[in-house]
Design an enzyme around this catalytic site. Sequence first.
Site, short mmCIF file in Angstrom:
data_model
loop_
_atom_site.label_atom_id
_atom_site.label_comp_id
_atom_site.label_asym_id
_atom_site.label_seq_id
_atom_site.Cartn_x
_atom_site.Cartn_y
_atom_site.Cartn_z
N ASP A 93 0.82 -1.34 -0.02
CA ASP A 93 -0.02 0.16 -0.06
C ASP A 93 0.76 1.34 0.07
O ASP A 93 0.68 2.10 -0.93
CB ASP A 93 -0.76 0.02 1.35
CG ASP A 93 -2.02 1.01 1.25
OD1 ASP A 93 -2.12 1.45 0.22
OD2 ASP A 93 -2.80 0.97 2.10
N TYR A 127 -1.25 -8.03 7.77
CA TYR A 127 -2.56 -8.89 7.87
C TYR A 127 -2.21 -10.41 8.48
O TYR A 127 -3.35 -11.00 8.95
CB TYR A 127 -3.49 -8.74 6.92
CG TYR A 127 -4.35 -7.31 7.23
CD1 TYR A 127 -3.81 -6.34 7.95
CD2 TYR A 127 -5.21 -7.12 6.26
CE1 TYR A 127 -4.49 -5.23 7.82
CE2 TYR A 127 -5.69 -5.83 6.37
CZ TYR A 127 -5.51 -4.93 7.07
OH TYR A 127 -6.22 -3.72 6.98
#
Length: 184
Positions: free
Chosen positions: A40, A133
């Site tokens: 990201d 994550y």
Amino acid sequence: MQIKIGNTALHLLQGDITEVDTDAIVNAANSSLMGSGGVDGAIHRKGGPRILEACKEIRKKDWPNGLPTGKAVITTGGNLKAKYVIHAVGPIWRGGFKNEDKLLASAYRNSLKLASENILKSIAFPSISTGAYGYPIESACRVALMTVRSYLEKKNVFEKVIFVLFSQSDFETYKKAIGKEFDL
Ligand code: ADP
């Protein structure tokens, strides 16, 4: 490495997804769509401020409380080689008891759907959810491959789909899984 599913060439590549020149690259975003670390951060850094501006617009207009897990939205690719970025939110790994597999499949499927609705011909995916994550790479890789495969078997709309793996070891995991999944 490359295999064919219908008319679509499925490629595996080890490297940096921000360098890939497919019509769209997929971002492993978080619900805020405001950028963070990992892939990201790399996409926002290299793509420049237009991507964040577009994300802010989407938040304001469509998702004031954030983009739910499993969903995807599309923005400009800014200064990237890819014309578009598809921001998909994968699940945080919580031991496998919180529908993580379904949510991860949904992130891949919704990204493909968006690309197809925008008449894009090529798309590149990172390994969604397997960094910060914490989704175990072997399981995530199976979900990614099975979801993309079943989509491509139903819809013959893409010329090229690329999985871009940042590390050599993730690349090897995908390579092995493709071998098993496709009887290579
Ligand atoms: P998540 O929060 O969904 O886990 P991360 O960005 O932390 O997202 O990690 C997802 C995957 O993206 C990881 O396998 C990480 O190694 C990989 N990654 C990080 N930077 C890049 C990049 N520039 N190109 C491709 N993959 C990347």
